[in-house]
Every structure is written in C-alpha cells, then in structure tokens.
Design a protein around this motif. Structure first.
Motif, PDB file in Angstrom:
ATOM      1  N   ILE A   1       0.875  -1.288   0.052  1.00  0.00           N
ATOM      2  CA  ILE A   1      -0.070  -0.302  -0.088  1.00  0.00           C
ATOM      3  C   ILE A   1       0.771   1.210   0.141  1.00  0.00           C
ATOM      4  O   ILE A   1       0.406   1.947  -0.872  1.00  0.00           O
ATOM      5  CB  ILE A   1      -1.236   0.135   1.478  1.00  0.00           C
ATOM      6  CG1 ILE A   1      -1.797  -0.943   1.212  1.00  0.00           C
ATOM      7  CG2 ILE A   1      -1.641   1.387   1.108  1.00  0.00           C
ATOM      8  CD1 ILE A   1      -2.978  -1.118   2.251  1.00  0.00           C
ATOM      9  N   ALA A   2       2.276   1.604   0.716  1.00  0.00           N
ATOM     10  CA  ALA A   2       2.877   2.399   0.844  1.00  0.00           C
ATOM     11  C   ALA A   2       3.118   2.444  -0.570  1.00  0.00           C
ATOM     12  O   ALA A   2       4.037   3.927  -0.901  1.00  0.00           O
ATOM     13  CB  ALA A   2       3.901   2.521   2.254  1.00  0.00           C
TER      14      ALA A   2
ATOM     15  N   ARG B   1       3.206   2.009  -2.985  1.00  0.00           N
ATOM     16  CA  ARG B   1       1.741   1.926  -4.301  1.00  0.00           C
ATOM     17  C   ARG B   1       1.859   3.693  -4.163  1.00  0.00           C
ATOM     18  O   ARG B   1       1.171   4.285  -5.111  1.00  0.00           O
ATOM     19  CB  ARG B   1       0.611   1.323  -4.061  1.00  0.00           C
ATOM     20  CG  ARG B   1       0.749  -0.179  -5.082  1.00  0.00           C
ATOM     21  CD  ARG B   1      -0.637  -1.032  -5.295  1.00  0.00           C
ATOM     22  NE  ARG B   1      -0.720  -1.697  -5.671  1.00  0.00           N
ATOM     23  CZ  ARG B   1      -0.022  -2.342  -6.426  1.00  0.00           C
ATOM     24  NH1 ARG B   1      -0.213  -1.228  -7.506  1.00  0.00           N
ATOM     25  NH2 ARG B   1      -0.103  -4.198  -6.889  1.00  0.00           N
ATOM     26  N   ALA B   2       1.595   4.127  -3.139  1.00  0.00           N
ATOM     27  CA  ALA B   2       1.543   5.271  -2.738  1.00  0.00           C
ATOM     28  C   ALA B   2       2.465   6.497  -3.475  1.00  0.00           C
ATOM     29  O   ALA B   2       2.648   7.606  -3.927  1.00  0.00           O
ATOM     30  CB  ALA B   2       0.869   5.770  -1.010  1.00  0.00           C
TER      31      ALA B   2
ATOM     32  N   GLU C   1       2.565   6.777  -6.498  1.00  0.00           N
ATOM     33  CA  GLU C   1       1.349   7.841  -7.495  1.00  0.00           C
ATOM     34  C   GLU C   1       2.397   9.642  -7.115  1.00  0.00           C
ATOM     35  O   GLU C   1       1.534  10.201  -8.413  1.00  0.00           O
ATOM     36  CB  GLU C   1      -0.269   7.896  -7.174  1.00  0.00           C
ATOM     37  CG  GLU C   1      -0.695   6.718  -6.888  1.00  0.00           C
ATOM     38  CD  GLU C   1      -1.285   6.760  -6.155  1.00  0.00           C
ATOM     39  OE1 GLU C   1      -2.010   7.599  -5.043  1.00  0.00           O
ATOM     40  OE2 GLU C   1      -2.520   5.401  -6.147  1.00  0.00           O
ATOM     41  N   ASN C   2       2.986   9.280  -6.922  1.00  0.00           N
ATOM     42  CA  ASN C   2       3.315  10.852  -5.844  1.00  0.00           C
ATOM     43  C   ASN C   2       4.977  10.732  -6.776  1.00  0.00           C
ATOM     44  O   ASN C   2       6.050  11.771  -6.201  1.00  0.00           O
ATOM     45  CB  ASN C   2       3.347  10.880  -4.291  1.00  0.00           C
ATOM     46  CG  ASN C   2       2.380  11.123  -4.226  1.00  0.00           C
ATOM     47  OD1 ASN C   2       1.721  12.380  -4.678  1.00  0.00           O
ATOM     48  ND2 ASN C   2       1.677  10.398  -2.843  1.00  0.00           N
TER      49      ASN C   2
END
Length: 393
Positions: free
Chosen positions: A186-187, A189-190, A193-194
């Motif tokens: 999850i981390a 993928r975040a 995105e950035n």
C-alpha cells in the motif's frame, strides 16, 4: 554504484555483491519491524534493471523463459527463469509489463550478461532491450510468503507426459503477485503515484536514481530484508542456489514456472522431474542454535547432527557433498542466514532430497532443526501402471 544512503548516520555497508548498499543502519530488529509495518523501505539499488519494449516483447519472453507471459496483463507482477539446456537456473527475473514495456530487475552484476543473451535471441523480432541500471534503482518492502511447494493434489495415470504436459494447476503469470492488503505494498503504491516514472513490481518499486533519497525516508538494511526473506521461504539466486540448481529444488516451480506452456530452453528437465522423477536436492528452512554467537556464512557445509549412523539407519545411504569440495558427511550447504526479531537465528539451506525431514543437522558447528519447504516427494506427478510399464519395455 555506491548508494547515497550509505551516507546516512549509522549506515554499515553490506558484503559483496551488496557492498554498495547498507547491511543495516544501527538497529536491524527495529528495521525488520518497520518493514512489516510498512513504514520503512530497503535500498536494493545495487540490483540491475532492464526495460524491454516492442510489440513482440511478451511472446518473445514467453518463448525464452519458464513463465507464461505472452498474455501477461498490464500491472501484473510475476517471476520467470532463464534456464540452460540441462534445466539449470541461469537468471531469476522479477518483472511487470506496463502495457508499453516490460520492466525487469535481476541480481547485481548480472544485467549485462542477461541483456547480451537476450540480444542474441532477438533475430527479426520487434523488441528493444535497454539496460537502465544507471538510471533506475530498486527499493523494496517486506517480502510476502512464497507459494507452497507441496506436490500437486492430482496426478495422471498413463504414459509419461511430454515436455509441455503436466498438471494444469502449475504456476501461471501473476499468481505470485504481492497482496494489495500488505502495508508495505500500500505504501509503495502511494509512493509510485507521487513519484514520476516510478514502477511498482509486487513488493518492489523502481524509481529514478535521483529520487532514491526522497523516496526512502526511513531506511532498512539488507540484514532486515534477508531475515524476512528467509522467514518467507524466498530463495535468492547465487546465495541459495549454485551452478547445479534446477527450479524444483528451491520451490521456484510454484512461482516462476508454468507447467503447461510451450517449449523453452531447459523445459525437458522441468517436465521430466515434475512428471516422472524427483529433484536431487531440496530447500529447507533452518532454526539455528541461538546459544552460538555467530551465524554460519554462505557455503557453510551442512552435515547430519548425529555422530555415526546406527546399523539400518536410513541416513547411511546419504553420502558426499552438495557443493564444492567434499566435507566428510556433508549433505548440503547454507545459503542465506540472518537473525530474525522473533525467530532468532534462521537460515535457508539446500540438502540432499533423501535427508530425513526430522533428523537434526549441523551448519558448520551450529546445531539446526529443519522445516520442510520443498518436500522430499516433490515431483513424480504422473503414475504409470506397472503392467503398462512392462509393456513399454
């Protein structure tokens, strides 16, 4: 290429071939826990990165490697192997396709050799191989548990299956992908995105090298990563393998091999072992004696934890060494070892298939007990009727 994270206070370089990244940053146990919580990342920027573009890339890779990737969906991570003619593992690839290109990372220092081989196999196909090791770095979160290496539940009865035959339930592309529910994934993928041009491959993230120190705000070292990798039963090429390793021996038959795809180099060995035989060795997980203050290094001989086998003991038939020069009574070798924050000292080892699963072992002078990763009866999934076997002779 030396990682800038080695300038972090407390950073200690790892040993070759990982000496360009950190083994730890002062507290390996805390680093392990942070990895599991998804609050830390591991700098594995010493790994080599390749990008393959062109409309024929997936069908071409499918023909060259062990996994079925010709219809790999964009965004699906998988693993595949390049084998030699005898079915021995030469390269272990972690990859993903983004719809425009296939991204691959491999062991440090092996990217050039892999790219050279792939270039030779291009022929007239529309593919382009680019080595992006100097431009991209690999960062990782905690590895997920490896798929079970238990033997297939079903078997066939009749003549031995051909090279492309076998239980249909073998690995397929994407079956070894990381869980989206993992805190680390999850981390990742975040972060992707950035981070412009970043690519998520399961539990790994490819980032442009200038972004490495920005992406990793809390670093964890390779000691922490290896402890969790060993716990997850994940072998590493060149550490938990040698020049004789075939996929069945280390459990890659479950995660990096498709048993029902078309021909590729080395497939005959894979099919023969899966259908009719057993691998000569098997990967095991070891719990090491915690009273010894040193870990057995890579290559340490593994021997039986008994002095002299009793008359009639099944271990009397276990002879010779597994790797390198023979040590008397050697039945295997240590691949990776680490100190786990909960399990204590642990290791992966490769031992002869015929070693009983309940017998104590010695890793050098360190007592060890084994947990099965690859079972002794792995392979031989086709049963031939004895009467038919006699007729075939």
């Amino acid at each position: 290429m030396r990682s800038p994270l080695l300038n972090t206070p407390g950073a200690v370089p790892a040993l070759a071939p990982d000496d360009s990244v950190a083994a730890h940053y002062g507290d390996p146990y805390a680093e392990q826990r942070a990895l599991l919580q998804g609050t830390a990342l591991v700098d594995r920027s010493n790994r080599d990165v390749l990008r393959i573009s062109g409309v024929d890339r997936l069908s071409w890779l499918n023909d060259l490697s062990s996994q079925k990737v010709d219809n790999l969906a964009p965004g699906t991570a998988t693993q595949t192997l390049i084998l030699d003619l005898q079915g021995r593992v030469e390269h272990h690839l972690t990859l993903i396709d983004d719809g425009n290109a296939t991204w691959i990372h491999v062991e440090p220092g092996t990217g050039t050799e892999l790219a050279t081989y792939l270039e030779k196999m291009r022929f007239m196909l529309r593919v382009e191989i680019t080595d992006l090791t100097a431009e991209y770095a690999v960062v990782s979160t905690a590895p997920t548990p490896a798929p079970s290496a238990a033997p297939a539940a079903s078997s066939s009865t009749g003549p031995a299956a051909g090279p492309s035959a076998g239980p249909a339930g073998g690995s397929s592309a994407g079956t070894d992908a990381a869980s989206d529910a993992s805190p680390g994934v999850i981390a990742l993928r975040a972060l992707a995105e950035n981070t412009p041009s970043a690519v998520v491959i399961g539990t790994d993230l490819l980032v442009p090298r200038p972004a490495l120190t920005t992406v990793i705000t809390r670093p964890a070292g390779l000691w922490a990563y290896d402890a969790l990798r060993i716990e997850a039963h994940r072998p590493r090429l060149g550490f938990d393998t040698d020049h004789k390793t075939i996929p069945h021996e280390v459990g890659w038959i479950e995660s990096a091999v498709h048993l029902s795809k078309g021909c590729y180099r080395g497939q005959e060995t894979v099919a023969r072992v899966h259908n009719l035989g057993h691998p000569p060795r098997r990967l095991v997980f070891l719990h090491l004696d915690g009273s010894v203050d040193t870990l057995p290094p890579h290559g340490t001989p593994v021997t039986l934890g008994v002095s002299t086998p009793a008359e009639g003991d099944p271990t009397r038939s276990i002879e010779g060494a597994t790797e390198g020069t023979a040590t008397p009574g050697q039945i295997g070798f240590i691949g990776s070892s680490a100190r786990h924050h909960e399990l204590g000292p642990i290791a992966l080892a490769v031992v002869k298939r015929t070693v009983p699963v309940d017998i104590p072992l010695l890793a050098g002078n360190v007592a060890a007990t084994q947990e099965v990763i690859v079972p002794p009866d792995a392979g031989r999934n086709v049963t031939i009727d004895p009467a038919l076997r006699r007729r075939l002779r």
